[in-house]
Design an enzyme around this catalytic site. Structure first.
Site, PDB file in Angstrom:
ATOM      1  N   GLU A   1     -15.075  -5.110 -10.862  1.00 35.31           N
ATOM      2  CA  GLU A   1     -15.232  -3.839  -9.755  1.00 35.31           C
ATOM      3  C   GLU A   1     -14.061  -3.135 -10.188  1.00 35.31           C
ATOM      4  O   GLU A   1     -12.533  -3.346  -9.917  1.00 35.31           O
ATOM      5  CB  GLU A   1     -14.151  -4.799  -8.345  1.00 35.31           C
ATOM      6  CG  GLU A   1     -14.904  -3.774  -7.452  1.00 35.31           C
ATOM      7  CD  GLU A   1     -13.934  -4.164  -5.305  1.00 35.31           C
ATOM      8  OE1 GLU A   1     -13.696  -4.224  -5.696  1.00 35.31           O
ATOM      9  OE2 GLU A   1     -15.088  -3.042  -5.101  1.00 35.31           O
TER      10      GLU A   1
ATOM     11  N   GLY B   1      -8.626 -11.628  -0.770  1.00 35.20           N
ATOM     12  CA  GLY B   1      -8.682 -12.288   0.603  1.00 35.20           C
ATOM     13  C   GLY B   1      -8.777 -13.434   0.264  1.00 35.20           C
ATOM     14  O   GLY B   1      -8.898 -14.516   0.830  1.00 35.20           O
TER      15      GLY B   1
ATOM     16  N   GLY C   1     -10.926  -5.809   2.168  1.00 33.36           N
ATOM     17  CA  GLY C   1      -9.801  -5.533   1.238  1.00 33.36           C
ATOM     18  C   GLY C   1     -10.855  -5.573  -0.475  1.00 33.36           C
ATOM     19  O   GLY C   1     -11.702  -6.807  -0.006  1.00 33.36           O
ATOM     20  N   SER C   2      -9.271  -6.313  -1.128  1.00 36.50           N
ATOM     21  CA  SER C   2     -10.040  -6.830  -2.461  1.00 36.50           C
ATOM     22  C   SER C   2     -10.454  -7.906  -2.691  1.00 36.50           C
ATOM     23  O   SER C   2      -9.422  -9.678  -1.955  1.00 36.50           O
ATOM     24  CB  SER C   2      -9.253  -6.923  -3.762  1.00 36.50           C
ATOM     25  OG  SER C   2      -7.731  -7.163  -3.257  1.00 36.50           O
TER      26      SER C   2
ATOM     27  N   LYS D   1      -3.857  -3.894  11.436  1.00 34.79           N
ATOM     28  CA  LYS D   1      -2.173  -3.812   9.751  1.00 34.79           C
ATOM     29  C   LYS D   1      -3.347  -2.544   9.848  1.00 34.79           C
ATOM     30  O   LYS D   1      -3.861  -3.270   8.178  1.00 34.79           O
ATOM     31  CB  LYS D   1      -2.231  -4.880   9.408  1.00 34.79           C
ATOM     32  CG  LYS D   1      -0.780  -5.000   8.275  1.00 34.79           C
ATOM     33  CD  LYS D   1      -0.367  -3.547   7.198  1.00 34.79           C
ATOM     34  CE  LYS D   1      -0.576  -4.447   6.502  1.00 34.79           C
ATOM     35  NZ  LYS D   1      -1.281  -2.912   4.950  1.00 34.79           N
TER      36      LYS D   1
ATOM     37  N   GLU E   1     -14.406  -9.568   4.026  1.00 33.57           N
ATOM     38  CA  GLU E   1     -14.903  -8.457   3.789  1.00 33.57           C
ATOM     39  C   GLU E   1     -14.548  -8.250   2.516  1.00 33.57           C
ATOM     40  O   GLU E   1     -13.925  -7.001   2.527  1.00 33.57           O
ATOM     41  CB  GLU E   1     -15.657  -6.995   4.399  1.00 33.57           C
ATOM     42  CG  GLU E   1     -16.484  -7.568   5.995  1.00 33.57           C
ATOM     43  CD  GLU E   1     -17.588  -8.193   5.079  1.00 33.57           C
ATOM     44  OE1 GLU E   1     -18.614  -7.863   4.644  1.00 33.57           O
ATOM     45  OE2 GLU E   1     -17.852  -8.409   6.320  1.00 33.57           O
TER      46      GLU E   1
ATOM     47  N   CYS F   1     -16.278   0.381  -0.750  1.00 26.41           N
ATOM     48  CA  CYS F   1     -17.381  -0.830  -1.550  1.00 26.41           C
ATOM     49  C   CYS F   1     -18.957  -1.034  -1.735  1.00 26.41           C
ATOM     50  O   CYS F   1     -18.698  -1.971  -2.907  1.00 26.41           O
ATOM     51  CB  CYS F   1     -17.016  -1.698  -0.023  1.00 26.41           C
ATOM     52  SG  CYS F   1     -17.700  -1.406   1.455  1.00 26.41           S
TER      53      CYS F   1
HETATM   54  P1  NAD Z   1      -6.649  -4.605  -0.690  1.00 29.25           P
HETATM   55  O1  NAD Z   1      -6.882  -6.451  -0.780  1.00 29.25           O
HETATM   56  O2  NAD Z   1      -5.571  -4.172  -1.877  1.00 29.25           O
HETATM   57  O3  NAD Z   1      -5.525  -4.240   0.293  1.00 29.25           O
HETATM   58  C1  NAD Z   1      -6.258  -4.237   1.838  1.00 29.25           C
HETATM   59  C2  NAD Z   1      -4.985  -4.600   2.966  1.00 29.25           C
HETATM   60  O4  NAD Z   1      -5.659  -6.396   2.665  1.00 29.25           O
HETATM   61  C3  NAD Z   1      -4.318  -3.883   3.366  1.00 29.25           C
HETATM   62  O5  NAD Z   1      -4.384  -3.017   4.765  1.00 29.25           O
HETATM   63  C4  NAD Z   1      -2.875  -4.427   2.892  1.00 29.25           C
HETATM   64  O6  NAD Z   1      -2.158  -4.071   2.825  1.00 29.25           O
HETATM   65  C5  NAD Z   1      -3.519  -5.864   2.426  1.00 29.25           C
HETATM   66  N1  NAD Z   1      -3.320  -6.680   1.573  1.00 29.25           N
HETATM   67  C6  NAD Z   1      -2.638  -7.177   0.524  1.00 29.25           C
HETATM   68  N2  NAD Z   1      -1.818  -8.197   0.327  1.00 29.25           N
HETATM   69  C7  NAD Z   1      -2.158  -9.112   1.131  1.00 29.25           C
HETATM   70  C8  NAD Z   1      -1.518 -10.212   1.596  1.00 29.25           C
HETATM   71  N3  NAD Z   1      -1.449 -11.079   0.429  1.00 29.25           N
HETATM   72  N4  NAD Z   1      -2.305 -10.330   2.850  1.00 29.25           N
HETATM   73  C9  NAD Z   1      -3.036 -10.012   3.841  1.00 29.25           C
HETATM   74  N5  NAD Z   1      -3.135  -8.612   3.756  1.00 29.25           N
HETATM   75  C10 NAD Z   1      -2.541  -8.215   2.222  1.00 29.25           C
HETATM   76  O7  NAD Z   1      -7.576  -3.635  -0.747  1.00 29.25           O
HETATM   77  P2  NAD Z   1      -7.232  -1.924  -0.735  1.00 29.25           P
HETATM   78  O8  NAD Z   1      -7.101  -1.639  -2.133  1.00 29.25           O
HETATM   79  O9  NAD Z   1      -6.976  -1.600   0.733  1.00 29.25           O
HETATM   80  O10 NAD Z   1      -9.489  -1.927  -0.304  1.00 29.25           O
HETATM   81  C11 NAD Z   1     -10.108  -1.833  -1.720  1.00 29.25           C
HETATM   82  C12 NAD Z   1     -10.942  -2.577  -1.742  1.00 29.25           C
HETATM   83  O11 NAD Z   1     -11.779  -3.458  -0.302  1.00 29.25           O
HETATM   84  C13 NAD Z   1     -12.137  -4.113  -2.666  1.00 29.25           C
HETATM   85  O12 NAD Z   1     -11.926  -4.058  -3.363  1.00 29.25           O
HETATM   86  C14 NAD Z   1     -13.195  -3.000  -1.887  1.00 29.25           C
HETATM   87  O13 NAD Z   1     -14.536  -2.799  -2.389  1.00 29.25           O
HETATM   88  C15 NAD Z   1     -12.635  -3.649  -0.942  1.00 29.25           C
HETATM   89  N6  NAD Z   1     -13.371  -2.834   0.565  1.00 29.25           N
HETATM   90  C16 NAD Z   1     -14.961  -4.018   0.755  1.00 29.25           C
HETATM   91  C17 NAD Z   1     -15.035  -3.736   1.964  1.00 29.25           C
HETATM   92  C18 NAD Z   1     -16.534  -4.935   2.787  1.00 29.25           C
HETATM   93  O14 NAD Z   1     -16.916  -4.083   3.239  1.00 29.25           O
HETATM   94  N7  NAD Z   1     -16.659  -5.769   1.776  1.00 29.25           N
HETATM   95  C19 NAD Z   1     -15.167  -2.141   2.493  1.00 29.25           C
HETATM   96  C20 NAD Z   1     -14.539  -1.719   1.680  1.00 29.25           C
HETATM   97  C21 NAD Z   1     -13.433  -1.824   1.031  1.00 29.25           C
END
Ligand code: NAD
Length: 499
Positions: free
Chosen positions: A384, A232, A227-228, A174, A249, A283
């Site tokens: 962040e 997470g 993701g965020s 996804k 992550e 990130c």
């Molecule tokens: P996000 O959390 O908004 O989304 C990440 C993914 O999760 C997307 O595919 C989104 O559709 C999905 N998602 C959203 N709500 C969900 C739910 N309730 N259940 C399951 N999946 C869901 O993050 P973003 O805006 O795409 O990315 C930015 C964030 O990612 C920042 O916080 C950044 O620090 C983090 N990030 C971390 C790393 C790492 O390795 N630590 C790497 C890249 C990005």
């Protein structure tokens, strides 16, 4: 306008919902790349049932053969690198040199995974009993649900997918809804390389709909999420309740420390790349700059000059340094934090506004922004932002610099510029992060080393390198007793027990 599909059950399929969303170029919102499925729970259900069939086939395929498929994936990615970089910049915004690097990371990950097909080491150890062998080996787990963010549209999916596949799992992917095109091309390449079609399922859609349905599905035992930290947490709660294996992550608030003895020119190059590369949407972005008092004023004035000279624009144009933010919500969030910084009394040295002018008005551009005199523990220093905003904190000593670095809830990467080798090694020991760079910025991970963070950045797992193969496989232990008699562990272990 082109309409794209999911890949479920071995075919490109329309979503059961019949709904679609537009994929928009963030550098020019009049440019619509295509319509992508806004899938729902029924699509996820079909994907899970197909992946289960794929798993039965794939888990019996020898790991070296699985590796051969991934080597071919690496070859195909190499051949199409420029084309993928172009389409990635169009949907994600970062300049071409960065999207080329993003594809290269996928290529490196593919070749590393291919070689791991001939290792996947277990252990053979002596048994405490005679004529008995004891060994461990690695088994695939099942259907892996992979949920990925927008900022590395190729690299992050491959960090998860290639080890998952190499270990013999089937995958449901996804991708983030802002970057579905790159994801589609990646799946096309996997199929062209000879991956059995049932082994990979691509389900486009929104996180709260498709992502949440995958995470909560009882027949998906393995979830890898990037993701965020906020999302997470939701994912973690569900997986905890359901006893799923989970890799998280998440966010970061990474700092670069520049000490009085640093090579300032080198540190300037580093902070420009760390803070404003990918428009601050990494990130590992440098979002805090910790300056020792002796270099504070000089370094800041040179930095502001360099930042004002950065060229904003479409990442596909030659000479662009900084592309747009990903979408309107991201711009609104950065604007909100500029307001928070001002309310907290920090000094706005440059930027702080949406960028306008020729070639910028139809995109999500924001001026590279620096706040000085940011107080430790303020919101600007702690939270962040995920945009081109750098918070500068002045410190007197090395110990104070370390304390400021560590006093946040995140722990992804850190960096220190110093010529003192003793201080550099102290930093490696004392900075609370998964990754510390010495005389280099907070970004720059290599695909063959473990990647991830401590505290609320992660949950103890790592992507990349050798460690990730443990996450995507289960350890099994085998004992083979060829003594022909009952031997009781912990009981018949005395010296002198007969053969
Ligand atoms: P996000 O959390 O908004 O989304 C990440 C993914 O999760 C997307 O595919 C989104 O559709 C999905 N998602 C959203 N709500 C969900 C739910 N309730 N259940 C399951 N999946 C869901 O993050 P973003 O805006 O795409 O990315 C930015 C964030 O990612 C920042 O916080 C950044 O620090 C983090 N990030 C971390 C790393 C790492 O390795 N630590 C790497 C890249 C990005």
């Amino acid at each position: 306008m082109k309409t794209f599909k999911n890949f479920i059950g071995g075919v490109w399929a329309e979503p059961a919902t019949g709904d679609y969303f537009d994929n928009v170029n963030p550098a020019d919102t009049r440019d619509i790349i295509g319509r992508f499925p806004r899938s729902g729970a029924e699509d996820v259900e079909r994907a899970v049932q197909a992946a289960k069939q794929g798993f039965e086939l794939w888990r019996r395929t020898p790991a070296p053969i699985r590796g051969d498929v991934l080597r071919k994936v690496g070859d195909l990615l190499s051949a199409r690198k420029e084309e993928i970089a172009q389409l990635m910049t169009r949907e994600m915004g970062k300049p071409l040199n960065e999207t080329r690097g993003d594809v290269q990371e996928g290529i490196d990950t593919a070749y590393y995974a291919a070689s791991e097909g001939r290792r996947l080491f277990g252990h053979t150890v002596p048994s405490e009993l005679r004529n008995k062998w004891a060994m461990s080996y690695r088994r695939p787990i099942g259907v892996a649900g992979l949920v990925t963010p927008f900022n590395f549209p190729m690299a992050i999916p491959t960090w998860k997918m290639f080890p998952a596949l190499l270990c013999g799992n089937a995958v449901i992917f996804k991708p983030a809804e802002d970057v579905p095109h790159t994801a589609t091309v990646l799946v096309e390449i996997l199929l062209e390389a000879g991956l059995p079609p049932q082994v990979i399922q691509l389900v486009h859609g929104l996180g709260e709909e498709v992502g949440a349905a995958i995470v909560a599905h009882p027949e998906v035992p393995l979830i890898s999420f990037t993701g965020s930290t906020e999302t997470g947490r939701l994912v973690g709660e569900v997986c905890g309740r359901m006893h799923k294996r989970l890799s998280l992550e998440m966010g970061g608030k990474n700092a670069m420390i520049v000490l009085d003895d640093a090579d300032l020119e080198l540190a300037l190059d580093g902070v420009l790349w760390g803070a404003f590369g990918t428009t601050g949407q990494r990130c590992t972005a440098t979002s805090r700059l910790i300056l020792q008092a002796g270099v504070h004023d000089e370094f800041l004035s040179r930095l502001v000059d360099r930042v004002r000279a950065l060229r904003l624009g479409d990442g596909r144009k030659e000479g662009t340094d900084v592309g747009p933010l990903i979408n309107a919500n991201a711009v609104a969030k950065v604007e909100r934090y500029v307001g928070i910084g001002q309310a907290e009394g920090a000094d706005l040295l440059c930027g702080g506004r949406r960028a306008t002018g020729k070639g910028l008005d139809a995109g999500h551009f924001f001026e590279p922004t620096i706040f000085a005199r940011v107080k430790p523990c303020s919101r600007l220093e702690q939270e962040e932002i995920f945009g081109p905003v750098l918070a500068v904190i002045q410190v007197e000593s090395v110990d104070e610099a370390f304390a400021v670095n560590n006093d946040v809830r995140y722990g992804l990467s850190s960096s220190i510029y110093t010529r003192d080798v003793n201080v550099a090694f102290r930093a490696l020991n004392e900075l609370d992060n998964g990754i510390t760079y010495v005389n280099a910025p907070t970004i720059g991970a290599e695909a063959h080393l473990p990647f991830g963070g401590v505290k609320q950045t992660g949950n103890g797992h790592r992507e990349g390198g050798w460690e990730v193969y443990e996450f995507y496989s289960e350890t099994k232990v085998g004992y083979v007793d060829f003594s022909g008699v009952l031997q009781r562990a912990q009981i018949d272990t005395y010296l002198g027990t007969p053969d």
